[in-house]
Motif scaffolding. Structure first.
Motif, short mmCIF file in Angstrom:
data_model
loop_
_atom_site.label_atom_id
_atom_site.label_comp_id
_atom_site.label_asym_id
_atom_site.label_seq_id
_atom_site.Cartn_x
_atom_site.Cartn_y
_atom_site.Cartn_z
N ILE A 18 0.85 -1.19 0.00
CA ILE A 18 0.00 0.00 0.00
C ILE A 18 0.89 1.25 0.00
N THR A 19 0.50 2.26 -0.75
CA THR A 19 1.23 3.53 -0.78
C THR A 19 1.32 4.11 0.63
N PRO A 20 2.50 4.57 1.07
CA PRO A 20 2.66 5.08 2.44
C PRO A 20 2.00 6.44 2.63
N ASN A 21 0.71 6.43 2.67
CA ASN A 21 -0.12 7.62 2.85
C ASN A 21 -1.06 7.29 4.02
N PRO A 22 -1.21 8.18 5.00
CA PRO A 22 -2.02 7.84 6.19
C PRO A 22 -3.42 7.35 5.85
N ARG A 23 -4.08 7.99 4.88
CA ARG A 23 -5.42 7.56 4.52
C ARG A 23 -5.41 6.16 3.92
N TYR A 24 -4.50 5.91 3.00
CA TYR A 24 -4.43 4.59 2.38
C TYR A 24 -4.07 3.52 3.42
N GLN A 25 -3.17 3.82 4.35
CA GLN A 25 -2.82 2.85 5.37
C GLN A 25 -4.02 2.53 6.26
N ARG A 26 -4.80 3.55 6.56
CA ARG A 26 -6.00 3.32 7.38
C ARG A 26 -7.00 2.44 6.64
N ALA A 39 -6.28 0.20 4.40
CA ALA A 39 -5.76 -1.17 4.37
C ALA A 39 -6.01 -1.88 5.69
N GLU A 40 -5.82 -1.18 6.80
CA GLU A 40 -6.05 -1.78 8.12
C GLU A 40 -7.53 -2.11 8.32
N HIS A 41 -8.40 -1.24 7.85
CA HIS A 41 -9.83 -1.40 8.09
C HIS A 41 -10.46 -2.45 7.17
N PHE A 42 -10.07 -2.46 5.90
CA PHE A 42 -10.73 -3.31 4.90
C PHE A 42 -9.93 -4.57 4.56
N GLY A 43 -8.75 -4.71 5.11
CA GLY A 43 -7.98 -5.93 4.93
C GLY A 43 -7.70 -6.25 3.47
N ALA A 44 -7.92 -7.49 3.11
CA ALA A 44 -7.56 -7.96 1.77
C ALA A 44 -8.31 -7.24 0.66
N THR A 45 -9.49 -6.70 0.97
CA THR A 45 -10.20 -5.94 -0.06
C THR A 45 -9.35 -4.78 -0.55
N ALA A 46 -8.61 -4.15 0.36
CA ALA A 46 -7.76 -3.02 -0.03
C ALA A 46 -6.49 -3.47 -0.73
N TRP A 47 -5.77 -4.43 -0.15
CA TRP A 47 -4.46 -4.73 -0.72
C TRP A 47 -4.52 -5.66 -1.92
N THR A 48 -5.70 -6.24 -2.20
CA THR A 48 -5.84 -7.03 -3.43
C THR A 48 -6.74 -6.33 -4.46
N SER A 49 -7.02 -5.06 -4.26
CA SER A 49 -7.82 -4.30 -5.23
C SER A 49 -6.94 -3.87 -6.40
N LEU A 50 -6.58 -4.84 -7.21
CA LEU A 50 -5.66 -4.61 -8.32
C LEU A 50 -6.46 -4.32 -9.58
N THR A 51 -7.02 -3.14 -9.65
CA THR A 51 -7.82 -2.73 -10.80
C THR A 51 -7.45 -1.31 -11.19
N CYS A 52 -7.64 -1.00 -12.45
CA CYS A 52 -7.41 0.36 -12.96
C CYS A 52 -8.66 0.82 -13.71
N GLY A 53 -9.15 1.98 -13.35
CA GLY A 53 -10.37 2.50 -13.94
C GLY A 53 -10.17 3.83 -14.64
N CYS A 54 -11.24 4.30 -15.25
CA CYS A 54 -11.30 5.61 -15.89
C CYS A 54 -12.50 6.34 -15.31
N HIS A 55 -12.27 7.54 -14.80
CA HIS A 55 -13.34 8.34 -14.20
C HIS A 55 -13.55 9.60 -15.02
N VAL A 56 -14.79 9.87 -15.35
CA VAL A 56 -15.14 11.06 -16.14
C VAL A 56 -15.96 12.00 -15.28
N HIS A 57 -15.50 13.23 -15.15
CA HIS A 57 -16.22 14.28 -14.42
C HIS A 57 -16.93 15.19 -15.42
N VAL A 58 -18.21 15.45 -15.18
CA VAL A 58 -18.98 16.36 -16.03
C VAL A 58 -19.59 17.43 -15.14
#
Length: 363
Positions: free
Chosen positions: A105-113, A115-134
């Motif tokens: 996990i990237t060493p960022n306080p929010r990301y670390q939190r 990972a601790e809270h959501f467990g494997a859901t966070a550290w195995t979320s190996l996906t890349c998306g595209c987000h469009v803002h309108v």
């Protein structure tokens, strides 16, 4: 350009892999190197949850040509920074090769939190998306628009479906990423909201239960953005090409503009039925069939996208996007998208490395 045309922006996530195609831990380093070399380049580079990832975001755009230029420049800057360090940049919704160890996990306080809270859901979320803002006038308008665009989410999902090959095998889905991402408790299609208050009551319930840790974790397929006055479409895989990402964006913008001009009540569509339609769209991709938003009957995606263009033609024309959208959807439905190209690369030798070579485009 008509000054009343809505502005938009595009965010893209990428994998940073080693020369063979396995996920690296170098995403942060590649982002920092690309930023240092960017000078006055347009757009923004960002760190992501996993250290195997990098993210880009365009500036606010008004035209498809502007968005194409920015996406191309941002991708090339990241890819160059990766190459100079012995890595490769992959525009794929899921990693083509299996991974022995999950990336850190990237060493960022929010990301670390997270990972601790959501467990494997966070550290195995190996996906890349595209987000469009309108851009939208206000949140109340956004809720009205959200109800009208929900039925078209499956069609939008097919446009950039780009994760057929994952973990070294053909998943049987054009967008495997969509299923992987749906493990988050706040992901999936949004319900039909009667009001902004109802939207906020669900978010409050998630916060109270710990299903989300903050409002940035509202992961609906389309949501009110927390940072910009926009409606954010989060339905899609990262596109295989900038042109496919921009096609998605101009169709999303046209849908929002069309919905803003429509005073009729939004169509009734239960989340259960919408989930079924999204499953079908994720399985079939752009060269298959998709439930039509009006009838619910399966139709070739080409038919559905042609009807989407017909519905939004005035908005597309006002923005100067009509020819671009027609040509892009015709080419995509005839030749196939990212998922189809992945399958063609995989078919001959059944090797995920061949998909890596295709997606990286540097060998």
């Amino acid at each position: 350009m008509n000054p009343d045309v809505l502005t938009f922006g595009i965010e893209e996530e990428f994998f940073v892999v080693d020369r063979r195609g396995h996920l690296s831990q170098a995403g942060d380093d590649v982002v920092d190197a690309a930023e240092a070399a960017a000078d006055d380049a347009e757009g923004e580079l960002q760190h992501e949850l996993n250290r195997s990832q990098a993210e880009t975001a365009t500036d606010v755009c008004r035209t498809h040509a502007e968005a194409l230029r920015q996406l191309g420049g941002l991708r090339e800057g990241l890819a160059r920074a990766a190459r100079t360090r012995g890595y490769r940049l992959l525009a794929a919704g899921a990693p083509p090769l299996s991974q022995v160890d999950p990336p850190r996990i990237t060493p960022n306080p929010r990301y670390q939190r997270m990972a601790e809270h959501f467990g494997a859901t966070a550290w195995t979320s190996l996906t890349c998306g595209c987000h469009v803002h309108v851009a939208i006038p206000d949140k109340e308008s956004g809720i009205r628009v959200l109800g009208r665009v929900r039925p078209w989410l499956p069609a939008l999902l097919t446009i950039t479906a780009n994760s057929a090959i994952a973990d070294g095998y053909d998943t049987g889905y054009a967008s495997w990423r969509y299923h992987q991402w749906s493990r988050w408790p706040s992901a999936g299609p949004p319900p039909q909201f009667a009001s902004l208050d109802e939207y906020e009551s669900i978010v409050d319930g998630w916060l109270r239960s710990g299903a989300i840790l903050d409002r940035g974790m509202i992961y609906w397929d389309v949501r009110l953005s927390e940072k910009q006055p926009t409606l954010e479409f989060r339905i899609s895989d990262v596109a295989a090409t900038p042109a496919e990402a921009v096609l998605l964006a101009v169709l999303a913008r046209a849908l929002v503009a069309t919905a803003l001009a429509d005073d009729a009540p939004p169509p009734k569509l239960s989340n259960e039925v919408l989930r079924g339609r999204l499953w079908r769209a994720s399985r079939e991709g752009v060269t298959g069939c998709c439930p039509h938003p009006r009838s619910g009957d399966l139709e070739p995606v080409k038919v559905v996208l042609d009807d989407l263009i017909a519905l939004t033609a005035p908005a597309l024309e006002a923005a100067g996007d009509l020819d671009f959208a027609r040509e892009g959807t015709a080419r995509l439905t005839a030749e196939g998208g990212g998922a189809d190209r992945q399958r063609r690369a995989f078919a001959e030798r059944r090797r995920g490395e061949d998909v890596v070579d295709l997606v990286a485009g540097d060998s």
